[in-house]
Scaffold this motif. Structure first.
Motif, PDB file in Angstrom:
ATOM      1  N   LEU A  88      32.901  48.515  33.204  1.00 28.73           N
ATOM      2  CA  LEU A  88      33.008  48.261  34.693  1.00 28.73           C
ATOM      3  C   LEU A  88      33.353  49.427  35.444  1.00 28.73           C
ATOM      4  O   LEU A  88      34.384  50.092  34.884  1.00 28.73           O
ATOM      5  CB  LEU A  88      34.241  47.212  34.692  1.00 28.73           C
ATOM      6  N   LEU A  89      32.844  49.652  36.459  1.00 29.69           N
ATOM      7  CA  LEU A  89      32.996  50.896  37.323  1.00 29.69           C
ATOM      8  C   LEU A  89      33.999  50.210  38.797  1.00 29.69           C
ATOM      9  O   LEU A  89      33.368  49.195  39.201  1.00 29.69           O
ATOM     10  CB  LEU A  89      31.787  51.474  37.868  1.00 29.69           C
ATOM     11  N   ARG A  90      34.903  50.839  39.115  1.00 28.01           N
ATOM     12  CA  ARG A  90      35.785  50.601  40.047  1.00 28.01           C
ATOM     13  C   ARG A  90      36.016  51.628  41.072  1.00 28.01           C
ATOM     14  O   ARG A  90      36.020  52.829  40.661  1.00 28.01           O
ATOM     15  CB  ARG A  90      37.363  50.196  39.421  1.00 28.01           C
ATOM     16  N   HIS A 126      29.906  36.110  36.811  1.00 28.93           N
ATOM     17  CA  HIS A 126      31.308  35.915  36.193  1.00 28.93           C
ATOM     18  C   HIS A 126      32.003  37.162  36.040  1.00 28.93           C
ATOM     19  O   HIS A 126      33.245  37.302  36.581  1.00 28.93           O
ATOM     20  CB  HIS A 126      31.417  35.007  35.140  1.00 28.93           C
ATOM     21  N   THR A 127      31.324  38.190  35.575  1.00 31.40           N
ATOM     22  CA  THR A 127      32.224  39.376  35.136  1.00 31.40           C
ATOM     23  C   THR A 127      32.530  40.181  36.501  1.00 31.40           C
ATOM     24  O   THR A 127      33.513  40.649  36.919  1.00 31.40           O
ATOM     25  CB  THR A 127      31.238  40.482  34.372  1.00 31.40           C
ATOM     26  N   ILE A 158      35.697  46.288  41.671  1.00 30.13           N
ATOM     27  CA  ILE A 158      34.574  46.563  40.909  1.00 30.13           C
ATOM     28  C   ILE A 158      33.535  46.924  41.743  1.00 30.13           C
ATOM     29  O   ILE A 158      32.885  46.325  42.723  1.00 30.13           O
ATOM     30  CB  ILE A 158      34.043  45.160  40.215  1.00 30.13           C
ATOM     31  N   ALA A 159      32.981  48.392  41.487  1.00 26.19           N
ATOM     32  CA  ALA A 159      31.703  48.871  42.491  1.00 26.19           C
ATOM     33  C   ALA A 159      30.397  48.708  41.570  1.00 26.19           C
ATOM     34  O   ALA A 159      29.348  48.851  42.173  1.00 26.19           O
ATOM     35  CB  ALA A 159      31.938  50.144  42.379  1.00 26.19           C
ATOM     36  N   GLY A 160      30.607  48.247  40.163  1.00 28.64           N
ATOM     37  CA  GLY A 160      29.397  47.941  39.429  1.00 28.64           C
ATOM     38  C   GLY A 160      29.580  48.071  38.091  1.00 28.64           C
ATOM     39  O   GLY A 160      30.702  47.923  37.641  1.00 28.64           O
ATOM     40  N   ILE A 161      28.690  48.134  37.288  1.00 25.84           N
ATOM     41  CA  ILE A 161      28.790  48.144  35.807  1.00 25.84           C
ATOM     42  C   ILE A 161      27.680  49.106  35.286  1.00 25.84           C
ATOM     43  O   ILE A 161      26.557  49.354  35.840  1.00 25.84           O
ATOM     44  CB  ILE A 161      28.322  46.605  35.167  1.00 25.84           C
TER      45      ILE A 161
END
Length: 174
Positions: A128-130, A94-95, A136-139
């Protein structure tokens, strides 16, 4: 972060190798960021949008018992208790789909699993990594083990409840 810097930071932080030579001269901030991630006493874990571990620092090795070589490339399920994996996966998907998380500025306490199978209590925050296009590239998660503190708190609450049961009823008679 651009894709090439993600790859570089991820591989160096996860393997524990220090950056030296030309990378340091041209990108001192990148070297500093890598050193901070690598040497932090807190566990720092970065996962891609599919929940696959990309960065596993020295703190994560100490906390969870898995080396970077064992963790990088594997699912976050590595440290998530089996009974919580489905719920975690649903929330993670979901995130990734919405770009929203309730835990970016909130300290979250959850159980985790050590390599040897024992349960840990951890607290963490996420970011959150963009990528350069805003996707979004990851977390990333910064985690601290609080098992001993949680056990002490539980014992104190139990003792307080016992003492309260021993007090005479002081409510006024009706």
């Amino acid at each position: 972060m651009g894709e090439s810097s993600n790859t570089t930071a991820g591989s160096e932080a996860s393997t524990g190798m220090a950056s030296s030579g030309p990378e340091r001269i041209g990108e001192p901030e990148a070297w500093l960021a890598q050193a901070i991630v690598r040497e932090s006493s807190e566990a720092i874990v970065v996962a891609d949008p599919d929940g696959i571990i990309q960065v596993w620092n020295n703190g994560a090795e100490r906390m969870f018992g898995h080396t970077a070589a064992e963790a990088v490339g594997r699912s976050l399920d590595l440290i998530i208790p089996e009974k919580l994996r489905e719920r975690h996966g649903k929330g993670y998907r979901h995130t990734m789909a919405t770009g929203e998380t309730r835990y970016g500025d909130t300290l979250l306490g959850v159980p985790a699993t050590h390599r040897d199978g024992h349960r840990l209590s951890i607290e963490f925050t996420v970011a959150l990594l963009r990528d350069e296009n805003g996707r979004i590239a990851g977390i990333s998660a910064v985690m601290r083990e609080v098992t001993e503190r949680r056990n002490t708190e539980k014992a104190l609450y139990k003792r307080l409840a016992e003492l309260e049961r021993q007090l005479p009823d002081t409510s006024p008679a009706v």
